[in-house]
Write a protein that holds these residues in place. Structure first.
Motif, PDB file in Angstrom:
ATOM      1  N   CYS A  52      -7.946   3.959   0.829  1.00  0.00           N
ATOM      2  CA  CYS A  52      -7.640   2.587   0.390  1.00  0.00           C
ATOM      3  C   CYS A  52      -8.905   1.793   0.079  1.00  0.00           C
ATOM      4  CB  CYS A  52      -6.830   1.864   1.462  1.00  0.00           C
ATOM      5  SG  CYS A  52      -5.210   2.606   1.774  1.00  0.00           S
ATOM      6  N   GLN A  67     -11.794  -1.352  -2.184  1.00  0.00           N
ATOM      7  CA  GLN A  67     -10.369  -1.670  -2.200  1.00  0.00           C
ATOM      8  C   GLN A  67      -9.714  -0.720  -3.195  1.00  0.00           C
ATOM      9  OE1 GLN A  67      -8.686  -3.717  -5.030  1.00  0.00           O
ATOM     10  NE2 GLN A  67     -10.444  -2.837  -6.099  1.00  0.00           N
ATOM     11  N   ASP A  68      -8.416  -0.856  -3.452  1.00  0.00           N
ATOM     12  CA  ASP A  68      -7.722   0.200  -4.187  1.00  0.00           C
ATOM     13  C   ASP A  68      -6.950  -0.247  -5.425  1.00  0.00           C
ATOM     14  OD1 ASP A  68      -5.684  -1.183  -2.968  1.00  0.00           O
ATOM     15  OD2 ASP A  68      -5.068   0.449  -1.640  1.00  0.00           O
ATOM     16  N   ALA A 120      -1.326  -1.546  -0.042  1.00  0.00           N
ATOM     17  CA  ALA A 120      -2.063  -0.312   0.223  1.00  0.00           C
ATOM     18  C   ALA A 120      -1.112   0.857   0.457  1.00  0.00           C
ATOM     19  CB  ALA A 120      -2.956  -0.503   1.443  1.00  0.00           C
ATOM     20  N   THR A 138      -4.993  -4.239   0.181  1.00  0.00           N
ATOM     21  CA  THR A 138      -6.248  -3.807   0.793  1.00  0.00           C
ATOM     22  C   THR A 138      -7.328  -4.854   0.539  1.00  0.00           C
ATOM     23  OG1 THR A 138      -5.714  -1.478   0.471  1.00  0.00           O
ATOM     24  CG2 THR A 138      -8.029  -2.021   0.812  1.00  0.00           C
ATOM     25  N   GLU A 167      -0.531   4.247   7.383  1.00  0.00           N
ATOM     26  CA  GLU A 167      -1.909   4.379   6.911  1.00  0.00           C
ATOM     27  C   GLU A 167      -2.439   5.775   7.244  1.00  0.00           C
ATOM     28  OE1 GLU A 167      -4.270   0.583   6.928  1.00  0.00           O
ATOM     29  OE2 GLU A 167      -2.687  -0.037   8.319  1.00  0.00           O
TER      30      GLU A 167
END
Length: 400
Positions: A81, A89-90, A95, A105, A139
């Protein structure tokens, strides 16, 4: 050329030169200087993590950050992520790790300056925050006993050079956690207090190593910073690619003036680190999310918080937690002010990716709709189309 012509030419030259140099009041100059990256203070020592500035700990933390072995299925890492080439960040509205979460994220540049972590501040240190994704089923979906065994098998010597001897894990179940599946909880409850303390100590040190690495992630200088530096010194403002256009300068003036953005997006990171309800709408089909209101109980209950047994140093570092605001209507749907540095190149925006562009963000604040719960702090700005475009133009200078 006669005397009148020469005088006229000098007058035109002076006027044109003045047009090229924007006018700022002393108060505006002071505010602009406070936003420059050069005003960012050095990182404070984290006395709750005595390994925070130990290079070997940061190196191990970097290894763990990018290691997919630090997950339940061996496919997810912190960097899944927090992508290194995307400001950590993604680019997703929520996320996605082992599953889809309900939050965007957050980027990591300068995160070590924050007193509270996550959008809702449910952790009070960078190392305590690093532990949460490791066991979150959406996650990294692992468990702390498995991580302790993994550390011993893969990084035992490195770990012990930094943190000291590993505990005896020979009789610790392969999978156990107070937060995991029913089987993992049962295995955890069957462990002795000494075994649980040993696993928790290794788990805490994993977080401390990752935090040591994350402390090294700093925001880069931008075109705005070069402009602010030149303005502060009184030298000629940047020219060419580094120059700020009249539209960008108007946006800057609005940002620190009429639009009042600087009330929350303040300081060199363009964030006050606090929590605000700004009327951002919820996302359909996501679980109810009350922001800071629900986070207070979580941070107080966290065994890895500043008052917990795994903190280094003494409780003098725990002022934020000691004086935490525990209740009040202002906490409902309040989320942490994100940094605006680099924001122009990392849509979507807000805590669950509600807005796909900066134009939508500025339009939201211009209209200031009521919050679906609690009370929004923002009021309609009544910005013209030109002013809204200028604000967006200025925000782009924080990413160039």
């Amino acid at each position: 050329m006669n005397r009148f012509s020469r005088l006229f030419a000098l007058l035109v030259t002076a006027v044109l030169a003045g047009c090229g140099q924007p006018e700022f009041s002393d108060a505006e100059k002071k505010t602009i200087a406070s936003l420059a990256l050069s005003a960012l203070p050095p990182l404070k020592a984290d006395t709750t993590n005595r390994f925070a500035d130990v290079p070997a700990a940061a190196a191990l933390g970097a290894t763990l950050f990018f290691d997919v072995g630090m997950s339940g299925d061996g496919k997810v890492s912190c960097s899944t992520c927090h992508k290194i080439d995307r400001q950590f960040q993604d680019d997703l509205p929520q996320a996605v790790g082992a599953g889809r979460t309900n939050r965007r994220t957050m980027p990591l540049a300068g995160v070590a300056h924050d007193a509270w972590l996550f959008w809702d501040g449910r952790r009070d240190s960078l190392w305590a925050q690093a532990l949460v994704p490791l066991e979150n089923p959406l996650e990294q979906a692992g468990n702390r006993a498995a991580y302790a065994h993994y550390i011993k098998a893969r990084f035992g010597e490195r770990y012990e050079r930094i943190f000291g001897p590993l505990p005896d894990l020979s009789n610790v179940p392969a999978n156990a956690s107070p937060l995991g599946s029913d089987a993992e909880k049962a295995a955890w409850n069957a462990m002795s207090d000494a075994q649980a303390e040993g696993v928790n100590r290794v788990f805490a040190n994993i977080g401390k190593a990752i935090a040591a690495f994350e402390r090294s992630i700093a925001p880069p200088q931008t075109r705005f910073d070069r402009f602010a530096a030149a303005l502060a010194t009184g030298i000629q403002l940047p020219q060419g690619d580094d120059a700020m256009s009249p539209e960008e300068i108007l946006g800057l003036k609005l940002f620190i003036g009429k639009a009042n953005c600087v009330t929350c997006h303040t300081g060199p990171r363009f964030s006050d680190g606090s929590f605000h309800n700004t009327g951002v709408p919820p996302v359909a089909n996501l679980p109810p999310d009350r922001g800071r209101m629900d986070a207070v109980a979580q941070v107080e209950a966290d065994p890895f918080n500043c008052f917990g047994a795994f903190r280094d140093g003494d409780a003098s570092a725990c002022g934020e937690l000691r004086f935490i605001v525990k209740a009040g209507p202002e906490l409902v749907r309040a989320y942490k002010t994100p940094s605006l540095r680099g924001a122009a190149t990392r849509p979507p925006y807000m805590h669950a990716g509600q807005f796909s562009s900066l134009d939508e963000v500025v339009a939201h604040y211009s209209k200031a709709p009521a919050s679906v719960e609690g009370v929004s702090e923002v009021h309609p700005l009544q910005l013209s189309n030109r002013e809204r475009a200028a604000l967006v133009a200025f925000l782009k200078t924080l990413a160039e």
